[in-house]
Write a protein that holds these residues in place. Structure first.
Motif, short mmCIF file in Angstrom:
data_model
loop_
_atom_site.label_atom_id
_atom_site.label_comp_id
_atom_site.label_asym_id
_atom_site.label_seq_id
_atom_site.Cartn_x
_atom_site.Cartn_y
_atom_site.Cartn_z
N SER A 1 24.48 -34.13 -20.67
CA SER A 1 24.71 -33.28 -21.68
C SER A 1 23.41 -33.14 -22.76
CB SER A 1 26.06 -33.55 -22.52
OG SER A 1 26.08 -34.72 -23.20
N LEU A 2 22.93 -34.03 -23.14
CA LEU A 2 21.82 -34.38 -23.74
C LEU A 2 20.34 -33.73 -22.98
CD1 LEU A 2 20.47 -34.58 -26.59
CD2 LEU A 2 20.45 -37.01 -26.09
N SER A 3 20.56 -34.09 -21.75
CA SER A 3 19.30 -33.54 -20.92
C SER A 3 19.25 -32.23 -20.82
CB SER A 3 19.74 -34.15 -19.40
OG SER A 3 19.73 -35.72 -19.83
N ARG A 4 20.31 -31.40 -20.53
CA ARG A 4 20.74 -30.15 -20.54
C ARG A 4 20.37 -29.30 -21.84
NH1 ARG A 4 26.00 -29.11 -19.79
NH2 ARG A 4 26.53 -31.25 -19.82
N ALA A 5 20.74 -30.23 -22.95
CA ALA A 5 20.34 -29.47 -24.20
C ALA A 5 18.90 -29.43 -24.31
CB ALA A 5 20.94 -30.21 -25.27
N VAL A 6 18.16 -30.40 -23.82
CA VAL A 6 16.75 -30.55 -23.89
C VAL A 6 16.15 -29.47 -23.05
CG1 VAL A 6 14.70 -31.78 -23.26
CG2 VAL A 6 16.47 -32.90 -24.58
N THR B 1 9.60 -22.11 -24.91
CA THR B 1 8.89 -21.60 -24.01
C THR B 1 8.79 -19.87 -24.50
OG1 THR B 1 9.18 -22.76 -22.20
CG2 THR B 1 8.31 -20.71 -21.75
N ALA B 2 9.77 -19.23 -24.68
CA ALA B 2 9.87 -17.70 -25.25
C ALA B 2 9.02 -17.69 -26.41
CB ALA B 2 11.20 -17.25 -25.25
N GLY B 3 9.19 -18.66 -27.35
CA GLY B 3 8.77 -18.46 -28.77
C GLY B 3 7.34 -18.74 -28.62
N MET B 4 6.68 -19.69 -27.93
CA MET B 4 5.21 -20.03 -27.76
C MET B 4 4.51 -18.83 -27.09
SD MET B 4 4.77 -22.74 -29.57
CE MET B 4 5.36 -24.24 -30.04
N ALA B 5 5.36 -18.34 -26.12
CA ALA B 5 4.75 -17.13 -25.28
C ALA B 5 4.70 -15.75 -26.27
CB ALA B 5 5.57 -16.78 -24.20
N LEU B 6 5.53 -15.71 -27.26
CA LEU B 6 5.49 -14.61 -28.11
C LEU B 6 4.20 -14.70 -29.00
CD1 LEU B 6 9.15 -13.80 -28.90
CD2 LEU B 6 7.59 -12.33 -27.67
N LEU B 7 4.13 -15.99 -29.45
CA LEU B 7 2.87 -16.31 -30.56
C LEU B 7 1.65 -15.87 -29.73
CD1 LEU B 7 3.85 -19.60 -32.38
CD2 LEU B 7 4.06 -17.43 -33.24
N ALA B 8 1.59 -16.51 -28.45
CA ALA B 8 0.25 -16.34 -27.80
C ALA B 8 -0.16 -14.66 -27.47
CB ALA B 8 0.43 -17.04 -26.62
N LEU B 9 0.99 -14.09 -27.16
CA LEU B 9 0.78 -12.64 -26.88
C LEU B 9 0.65 -11.90 -28.06
CD1 LEU B 9 3.64 -12.30 -24.22
CD2 LEU B 9 1.16 -12.02 -24.01
N ALA B 10 1.03 -12.36 -29.31
CA ALA B 10 0.87 -11.66 -30.66
C ALA B 10 -0.61 -11.95 -31.04
CB ALA B 10 1.90 -12.11 -31.61
N TRP C 1 26.37 -32.14 -35.11
CA TRP C 1 26.14 -30.91 -34.36
C TRP C 1 26.26 -30.88 -33.08
CZ3 TRP C 1 21.32 -28.04 -37.28
CH2 TRP C 1 21.57 -28.18 -38.60
N PRO C 2 26.63 -30.06 -32.21
CA PRO C 2 26.43 -30.23 -30.98
C PRO C 2 24.80 -30.36 -30.41
CG PRO C 2 26.90 -28.04 -31.42
CD PRO C 2 27.11 -28.91 -32.63
N TYR C 3 24.80 -30.96 -29.33
CA TYR C 3 23.51 -31.11 -28.81
C TYR C 3 22.66 -29.77 -28.61
CZ TYR C 3 24.62 -35.63 -27.59
OH TYR C 3 25.13 -37.53 -27.61
N TRP C 4 23.23 -29.12 -27.99
CA TRP C 4 22.79 -27.55 -27.88
C TRP C 4 22.31 -27.06 -28.97
CZ3 TRP C 4 24.35 -22.98 -29.83
CH2 TRP C 4 25.59 -23.08 -30.22
N ALA C 5 22.98 -27.09 -30.14
CA ALA C 5 22.69 -26.43 -31.45
C ALA C 5 21.36 -27.10 -31.86
CB ALA C 5 23.75 -26.59 -32.41
N GLY C 6 21.55 -28.53 -32.01
CA GLY C 6 20.35 -29.15 -32.37
C GLY C 6 18.99 -28.93 -31.68
N GLY C 7 19.12 -28.63 -30.34
CA GLY C 7 17.81 -28.44 -29.55
C GLY C 7 17.32 -26.98 -29.80
N VAL C 8 18.09 -26.00 -29.95
CA VAL C 8 17.72 -24.67 -30.31
C VAL C 8 17.25 -24.58 -31.58
CG1 VAL C 8 18.60 -22.46 -30.62
CG2 VAL C 8 19.55 -23.53 -28.74
N VAL C 9 17.70 -25.29 -32.64
CA VAL C 9 17.28 -25.26 -33.98
C VAL C 9 15.82 -25.75 -34.11
CG1 VAL C 9 17.58 -25.80 -36.19
CG2 VAL C 9 19.43 -24.92 -35.10
N LEU C 10 15.65 -27.12 -33.40
CA LEU C 10 14.23 -27.74 -33.22
C LEU C 10 13.36 -26.78 -32.67
CD1 LEU C 10 15.59 -31.27 -32.34
CD2 LEU C 10 14.70 -30.56 -34.61
N ALA C 11 13.65 -26.29 -31.69
CA ALA C 11 12.65 -25.42 -30.68
C ALA C 11 12.36 -24.27 -31.69
CB ALA C 11 13.42 -24.60 -29.53
#
Length: 394
Positions: free
Chosen positions: A77-82, A90-99, A234-244
């Motif tokens: 469950s935690l592995s999948r959250a990572v 990845t999507a966020g860093m790509a947007l930064l680079a493309l901007a 918090w659920p793992y997935w929520a923590g992972g998304v917020v950290l990203a």
């Protein structure tokens, strides 16, 4: 059982620790005001550190369990959250680079990444915490993690001492493999997200095989209240998304993503200078960015403020949820394991140009092959560390 679970608890918890959390929050605000007055971005680093530590503690987001548990228990469950967090980052860093920004964490990909990942992965399992986990658990009151942190600093200093040799034999002759430069942005993003999707599916299958009869409880009725943000896990997935999201926002605001262990190498250098009267005269510290950082001093170095904020934020989160304890090691065997693990993590992070955050998480999110190589080393090290754990400490 992991070393970090072999603990005796000294219960310092009153009926509610929220008043102490309020005091800590007011102190954090005062520190922000003081840092912001210096005008060099330290206040921003402090706020991000607080947020990162808070989210880590609330979600129990642990990279050790991410790599260890699939081998030992089959729980993914935690592995999948990572993996989910990596996709968002990845999507966020790509947007930064493309901007118009430059790729944030792109380094040579070579066998130093594998070696560093193997050392780091083994060490984090033995120590019961990775770089981010060590800071988070230190803020929660785990005294064993303070010992691991001290060893981490020493290992980072050792790695800085040997960095010139690694530069000669691997770093200088390893290619920089940035996927968008090789394939173009579109194919690179599709390829990486496809790989992450396949890994997610594989992890889900591992868990289904390990727990074939398990079915999650029904959702039932759940009324969200604002206080649940600090009073409930918090659920793992929520923590992972917020950290990203925080990682990408930090890169956007400051030009540098979340990083932890480079500051440890400076802490080691300042300790060296305090004991010897002069800074280490090694190749690593002669590099311009490190020379500048050492000249700033402890409380003016941005990475240091980010790390201190992470510890503070984790402590604030623990107090707000009335979870703060002082945790003492119950068995003496876990102390040398934590010290050895800290040294291994510090050395591995230095030669691989980062830790589970800088090399693994940000490396992969930046579409750099060195992050994937470090991740392979982490997986191998976690497997080895798990075997050592089961053989000698359980």
């Amino acid at each position: 059982m992991a070393p970090d679970t072999q603990l005796a608890h000294i219960n310092l918890k009153p009926k509610s620790q929220e008043p102490y959390a309020l005091i800590l929050a007011l102190a954090a605000a005062a520190i922000f005001w003081r840092l912001q007055g210096q005008g060099i971005g330290l206040g921003t680093m402090w706020l991000f550190g607080l947020a990162l530590g808070y989210v880590l503690q609330r979600s129990r987001f642990c990279f050790v369990a991410c790599f260890r548990d699939p081998f030992i228990t089959g729980n993914t469950s935690l592995s999948r959250a990572v993996v989910l967090a990596l996709a968002v980052a990845t999507a966020g860093m790509a947007l930064l680079a493309l901007a118009g920004g430059s790729p944030v964490e792109v380094y040579p990909a070579g066998w130093h990444n594998l070696a560093g990942g193997l050392l780091f992965g083994t060490g984090m399992v033995l120590a019961g915490g990775c770089a981010s986990g060590t800071l988070m658990r230190a803020g929660e009151g785990h005294l064993l993690q303070w010992l691991a942190l001290a060893a981490f600093i020493m290992g980072s200093l050792w790695g800085a001492h040997d960095f010139g040799w690694w530069q000669q034999v691997s770093l200088s002759c390893s290619p920089v493999l940035f996927l968008p430069r090789l394939l173009g942005w579109g194919p690179a993003l599709v390829l990486q997200l496809l790989i992450l999707g396949l890994i997610y599916h594989g992890l889900w299958r591992i868990e289904k095989q390990a727990f074939p009869d398990f079915s999650p409880p029904g959702k039932g009725r759940y009324a969200f209240k604002l206080r649940h943000l600090w009073s409930r896990p918090w659920p793992y997935w929520a923590g992972g998304v917020v950290l990203a999201v925080l990682d990408v926002a930090l890169a956007w605001c400051t030009g540098r993503p979340w990083g932890i262990t480079t500051a440890f190498s400076y802490w080691g250098a300042w300790l060296w200078q305090a004991f010897t009267g002069h800074p280490p005269g090694w190749y690593y510290y002669s590099l311009p960015e490190h020379t500048r950082a050492l000249g700033l001093g402890f409380l003016a170095e941005p990475g240091t403020i980010l790390n201190l904020g992470t510890i503070w934020g984790a402590g604030l989160s623990a107090l707000a949820a009335s979870e703060f304890r002082l945790h003492l090691p119950r068995r003496w065997q876990v102390v040398p394991a934590a010290l050895a693990g800290g040294i291994m993590m510090g050395y591995g992070a230095r030669i691989a140009m980062g830790c589970n955050i800088g090399a693994f998480f940000n490396g992969i999110a930046s579409l750099s092959l060195h992050g994937w190589l470090f991740g392979l080393g982490l997986a191998g090290g976690a497997y080895l560390g798990g075997k050592l754990l089961l053989r000698f400490l359980v």
